[in-house]
Design an enzyme around this catalytic site. Sequence first.
Site, PDB file in Angstrom:
ATOM      1  N   HIS A 173      47.837  34.989  32.655  1.00 63.02           N
ATOM      2  CA  HIS A 173      47.473  35.129  31.253  1.00 63.02           C
ATOM      3  C   HIS A 173      48.743  35.594  30.465  1.00 63.02           C
ATOM      4  CE1 HIS A 173      43.485  34.890  32.647  1.00 63.02           C
ATOM      5  NE2 HIS A 173      43.428  36.143  33.060  1.00 63.02           N
TER       6      HIS A 173
ATOM      7  N   ARG B 119      46.462  27.826  34.105  1.00 61.41           N
ATOM      8  CA  ARG B 119      46.323  27.402  35.387  1.00 61.41           C
ATOM      9  C   ARG B 119      47.572  26.713  36.251  1.00 61.41           C
ATOM     10  NH1 ARG B 119      41.814  23.786  33.531  1.00 61.41           N
ATOM     11  NH2 ARG B 119      39.938  25.151  33.455  1.00 61.41           N
TER      12      ARG B 119
END
Length: 505
Positions: free
Chosen positions: A268, A366
């Site tokens: 993140h 991802r």
Amino acid sequence: MELIQATEQELDKLLAFYQHVAQNMEENGLRQWHWGVYPTEDMIREDVRKGEMYILPGNAGTIDAAVVVTAGQEPEYEALDWSCGIRPGMIHRLGVDPVLQGHGLAGLVLDDAQKLLRAAGCDCVRCDTAVDNRNAIRLYEKMGFRRCCKLEWPDTDCGFIAFDKPLKRETPLWPIRMRPSFRDGEETPWGGTRLHDLFGKETKDPHTGESLEVSCIPGLESSDPQGRKLPDLITEFGEKLAGGYAGRPFPLLLKLLEARERLSVQVHPDDAYAAARENGKLGKTEAWLVLDTPPEGGKLVYGLRPGTTMKELKDACGSGEEMKKLLNWVKVFPGDVCYIPAGCVHAIGERVLLYELQQSSDISYRFYDWDRQDEKGKKRTLHQDKALDVVKVKCTPSPMRVEKAFGIRRVLTEEYFSLDLIRTDSMVMLPPVEEFGILTVTEGETELRFPGASMKLKVGETCLLPKQSPEMALVGCGAAALAMPVSAPLFADEPILADESFGED
């Protein structure tokens, strides 16, 4: 005109008045009152005897309106989820002469009744009315009363709605029992059915990965039992609910998460990167409390293997097998806590159930998704360029082992939130609420108790604790997690921005 206390001298006129009002209701198809069933002669006599019956006298010695005003509440109202107050007063049997209805008398009666209750030391007023009594519902809402819940009374053939309203500025707000929203189906192909099986969540898809217990994410907002969404609740109650975060971006998101299969390897961004590259959104730092694993323990990816270089990571992005070699797998058990700052590579292994506390952001990048394919053979989108921008290759933390001990233990005090773990076999007083709190029962069945009331909470259930909460205790035999944000900054001039998902997994 103002209300006066009824005496025995008005009893015969009162009985005739209520019989007339009840008959008029029935003639107009309103099922709320049936004279002799409700109200009854014995009720009216008892109201007068106790000094709780008030009338609005007419010019010719008649009764224009009547109402029962009670300091306190009857036992049958104690189990309801009200919105405010610890010293309640009740309004019952409000009636207006049918000839005079529509002339504002009911509003005058309500005003006077509230003054009487305020003078009696009550901090809120409560009442209920039939679901098909549209005039009464319209009146209560016009005068600032709030719908709290639905209820049924014996010997009636219609449902009722309970209303309340604060009478003082300092009237405390009750904890709000939250209803989650869900991420499922194609969004969480790794999810399963355990959120329903273990916690009774009202899931609709056999691949449900996330129960968003407290969320302001657009399209995924959690709500109160009446269906009012969290952003609307914050707008309604303001600082009394959200403290310094009223009118600001809501800072936290709380989920319960089930991984039937392992989640993608992801990372993140921090606030600065998200603000610059994701249209001013918040970054994402989070923490996990492990709720359940296989008996032998569960597995998580928690950072990269020590010594991994940025070059090795970039080179591995083109090959799943090479990426696997760089992952730092750890074993976890129920009760373990993992703090995951922005930039830390992570993934959840199969058969792990988590409590996830995080900044209010749904941005995930991802790195790798285990070459997973959908029914059409399509792989999910990766975000490797952005992931490489924000990754911290030297971030390789270890799970925190938390001993099970009675009382409250502060396990995290970080930049964005704190996390307390609570365990009780009798009663534990909760700490004062700062901006707001989020309480989730993680074991057993407990009761949240506060002056004059209590709320039963089962495992997996979450309450939002307002800034203006009363003193509260957790009672019973069980465990809970209590999250709070850091104090809000002193100045609030940034806009509230919508968020969009890149896919949480």
